[in-house]
Scaffold this motif. Structure first.
Motif, PDB file in Angstrom:
ATOM      1  N   ARG A 163      -2.053  -4.485 -10.468  1.00  0.00           N
ATOM      2  CA  ARG A 163      -2.124  -3.399 -11.453  1.00  0.00           C
ATOM      3  C   ARG A 163      -1.966  -2.037 -10.782  1.00  0.00           C
ATOM      4  N   VAL A 164      -2.526  -1.916  -9.573  1.00  0.00           N
ATOM      5  CA  VAL A 164      -2.392  -0.646  -8.844  1.00  0.00           C
ATOM      6  C   VAL A 164      -0.975  -0.475  -8.316  1.00  0.00           C
ATOM      7  N   VAL A 165      -0.452  -1.531  -7.699  1.00  0.00           N
ATOM      8  CA  VAL A 165       0.880  -1.463  -7.078  1.00  0.00           C
ATOM      9  C   VAL A 165       1.963  -1.168  -8.104  1.00  0.00           C
ATOM     10  N   THR A 166       1.848  -1.749  -9.279  1.00  0.00           N
ATOM     11  CA  THR A 166       2.897  -1.563 -10.287  1.00  0.00           C
ATOM     12  C   THR A 166       2.777  -0.241 -11.037  1.00  0.00           C
ATOM     13  N   SER A 167       1.616   0.393 -10.935  1.00  0.00           N
ATOM     14  CA  SER A 167       1.427   1.641 -11.691  1.00  0.00           C
ATOM     15  C   SER A 167       1.415   2.895 -10.818  1.00  0.00           C
ATOM     16  N   GLU A 168       1.346   2.718  -9.491  1.00  0.00           N
ATOM     17  CA  GLU A 168       1.265   3.875  -8.601  1.00  0.00           C
ATOM     18  C   GLU A 168       2.390   3.813  -7.566  1.00  0.00           C
ATOM     19  N   ASP A 169       2.747   4.976  -7.022  1.00  0.00           N
ATOM     20  CA  ASP A 169       3.778   4.975  -5.982  1.00  0.00           C
ATOM     21  C   ASP A 169       3.144   4.666  -4.622  1.00  0.00           C
ATOM     22  N   VAL A 170       4.001   4.321  -3.659  1.00  0.00           N
ATOM     23  CA  VAL A 170       3.516   3.883  -2.350  1.00  0.00           C
ATOM     24  C   VAL A 170       2.701   4.954  -1.621  1.00  0.00           C
ATOM     25  N   PRO A 171       3.084   6.226  -1.609  1.00  0.00           N
ATOM     26  CA  PRO A 171       2.258   7.233  -0.928  1.00  0.00           C
ATOM     27  C   PRO A 171       0.809   7.236  -1.427  1.00  0.00           C
ATOM     28  N   PHE A 172       0.614   7.045  -2.730  1.00  0.00           N
ATOM     29  CA  PHE A 172      -0.750   7.011  -3.260  1.00  0.00           C
ATOM     30  C   PHE A 172      -1.510   5.817  -2.699  1.00  0.00           C
ATOM     31  N   ILE A 173      -0.827   4.681  -2.594  1.00  0.00           N
ATOM     32  CA  ILE A 173      -1.473   3.475  -2.056  1.00  0.00           C
ATOM     33  C   ILE A 173      -1.906   3.713  -0.608  1.00  0.00           C
ATOM     34  N   TYR A 174      -1.009   4.310   0.195  1.00  0.00           N
ATOM     35  CA  TYR A 174      -1.351   4.590   1.591  1.00  0.00           C
ATOM     36  C   TYR A 174      -2.505   5.591   1.671  1.00  0.00           C
ATOM     37  N   GLU A 175      -2.513   6.517   0.726  1.00  0.00           N
ATOM     38  CA  GLU A 175      -3.587   7.507   0.705  1.00  0.00           C
ATOM     39  C   GLU A 175      -4.927   6.813   0.485  1.00  0.00           C
ATOM     40  N   GLN A 176      -4.955   5.833  -0.412  1.00  0.00           N
ATOM     41  CA  GLN A 176      -6.183   5.096  -0.682  1.00  0.00           C
ATOM     42  C   GLN A 176      -6.571   4.212   0.501  1.00  0.00           C
ATOM     43  N   LEU A 177      -5.569   3.681   1.185  1.00  0.00           N
ATOM     44  CA  LEU A 177      -5.845   2.835   2.349  1.00  0.00           C
ATOM     45  C   LEU A 177      -6.347   3.658   3.533  1.00  0.00           C
ATOM     46  N   GLY A 178      -5.887   4.899   3.597  1.00  0.00           N
ATOM     47  CA  GLY A 178      -6.268   5.741   4.729  1.00  0.00           C
ATOM     48  C   GLY A 178      -5.427   5.462   5.959  1.00  0.00           C
ATOM     49  N   GLU A 179      -4.445   4.620   5.843  1.00  0.00           N
ATOM     50  CA  GLU A 179      -3.558   4.262   6.953  1.00  0.00           C
ATOM     51  C   GLU A 179      -2.144   4.111   6.431  1.00  0.00           C
ATOM     52  N   ARG A 180      -1.179   4.275   7.330  1.00  0.00           N
ATOM     53  CA  ARG A 180       0.227   4.016   6.994  1.00  0.00           C
ATOM     54  C   ARG A 180       0.722   2.940   7.951  1.00  0.00           C
ATOM     55  N   TYR A 181       1.045   1.778   7.421  1.00  0.00           N
ATOM     56  CA  TYR A 181       1.436   0.632   8.253  1.00  0.00           C
ATOM     57  C   TYR A 181       2.947   0.574   8.402  1.00  0.00           C
ATOM     58  N   ALA A 182       3.369   0.346   9.627  1.00  0.00           N
ATOM     59  CA  ALA A 182       4.803   0.275   9.910  1.00  0.00           C
ATOM     60  C   ALA A 182       5.251  -1.134  10.248  1.00  0.00           C
ATOM     61  N   TYR A 183       4.338  -1.986  10.631  1.00  0.00           N
ATOM     62  CA  TYR A 183       4.706  -3.338  11.046  1.00  0.00           C
ATOM     63  C   TYR A 183       3.919  -4.376  10.230  1.00  0.00           C
ATOM     64  N   PHE A 184       4.659  -5.332   9.703  1.00  0.00           N
ATOM     65  CA  PHE A 184       4.046  -6.406   8.907  1.00  0.00           C
ATOM     66  C   PHE A 184       4.398  -7.751   9.525  1.00  0.00           C
ATOM     67  N   PHE A 185       3.386  -8.538   9.789  1.00  0.00           N
ATOM     68  CA  PHE A 185       3.555  -9.891  10.320  1.00  0.00           C
ATOM     69  C   PHE A 185       2.841 -10.839   9.353  1.00  0.00           C
ATOM     70  N   ILE A 186       3.620 -11.651   8.677  1.00  0.00           N
ATOM     71  CA  ILE A 186       3.051 -12.564   7.674  1.00  0.00           C
ATOM     72  C   ILE A 186       3.302 -13.993   8.127  1.00  0.00           C
ATOM     73  N   ASP A 187       2.220 -14.679   8.470  1.00  0.00           N
ATOM     74  CA  ASP A 187       2.320 -16.082   8.894  1.00  0.00           C
ATOM     75  C   ASP A 187       2.052 -16.995   7.690  1.00  0.00           C
ATOM     76  N   GLU A 188       2.460 -18.259   7.816  1.00  0.00           N
ATOM     77  CA  GLU A 188       2.285 -19.242   6.733  1.00  0.00           C
ATOM     78  C   GLU A 188       2.856 -18.702   5.422  1.00  0.00           C
ATOM     79  N   PHE A 189       4.045 -18.114   5.537  1.00  0.00           N
ATOM     80  CA  PHE A 189       4.640 -17.453   4.376  1.00  0.00           C
ATOM     81  C   PHE A 189       4.911 -18.419   3.219  1.00  0.00           C
ATOM     82  N   GLN A 190       5.041 -19.707   3.543  1.00  0.00           N
ATOM     83  CA  GLN A 190       5.325 -20.680   2.484  1.00  0.00           C
ATOM     84  C   GLN A 190       4.169 -20.794   1.478  1.00  0.00           C
TER      85      GLN A 190
END
Length: 231
Positions: A163-190
């Protein structure tokens, strides 16, 4: 539970109404026969014939009403009312009532065919409605506990994030997180659900499309999974 009890009451009432209507049609047909006629012995095909079938329906056997046997159908469609060895008295009595019997057969079959699907649907629902009613009560109690304690079930987190992701833009999400992530590693993606991936996708897109100030390079995303190991 009151809502479920009302639903149960209405479904059972409709089932009983159909049963009563079919029973009455069959009883009316049997009453057109003289008392000396034995419906299970004097009709063609005896216990597999029309007379016995009408008796079953009159007693409330809806399975018989929904699916008359081949011999019952033959008796009506081919006019095979009595066996060859029937006495003249029995023959005259049954064949004299044949018009009323045929009309009753057609009315029973027509009514049963028109309402069989609903009757069977209700029967299946009634078999399982009590567990659903209990589950509904559990959900109500859980909702009250969550409201009181201001907590949520872990299984609800993805929907809340969506609900948050679909209604807000990404800068707002990062603002709430307090961090800006540049690298994503997702294991067990299946084992990542569609909803989970939709929640991550805006952040991944942001990382891949924007440069990192300190390096001037865009972020990275690595996904590892094996479809053969999917849950």
């Amino acid at each position: 539970m009151d809502d479920f009890n009302e639903i149960i009451r209405k479904m059972k009432a409709e089932q009983q109404q159909l049963k009563s209507e079919l029973q009455q049609l069959a009883k009316n047909a049997l009453e057109s026969l003289p008392s000396h006629v034995d419906v299970c012995r004097d009709f063609a095909y005896t216990t597999s014939g029309l007379g016995a079938w009408l008796k079953h329906v009159a007693e409330g056997n809806l399975e018989k009403a929904f699916a008359p046997g081949q011999r019952v159908r033959d008796a009506v469609e081919k006019g095979q009312w009595v066996p060859a060895k029937a006495s003249e008295t029995v023959r005259a009595s049954i064949e004299g009532a044949a018009p009323q019997l045929e009309i009753a057969y057609e009315e029973i079959c027509s009514l049963a065919a028109a309402r069989k699907a609903t009757y069977c649907l209700y029967a299946n629902i009634l078999k399982n409605i009590y567990p659903f009613a209990l589950l509904s009560e559990f959900q109500k109690v859980a909702a009250e506990i969550k409201d009181t304690t201001q907590q949520m079930l872990i299984g609800e987190t993805n929907r809340c994030i969506a609900r948050v992701v679909t209604s807000e833009d990404v800068p707002f999400i990062y603002e709430q997180l307090g961090e800006r992530y540049a690298y994503f590693f997702i294991d067990e993606f299946q084992d990542t659900s569609r909803l989970q991936w939709q929640n991550l996708l805006p952040l991944v897109n942001e990382a891949l499309s924007k440069s990192i100030l300190s390096t001037g390079k865009s972020g990275k995303a690595a996904l590892f999974g094996d479809a053969k190991q999917a849950i």
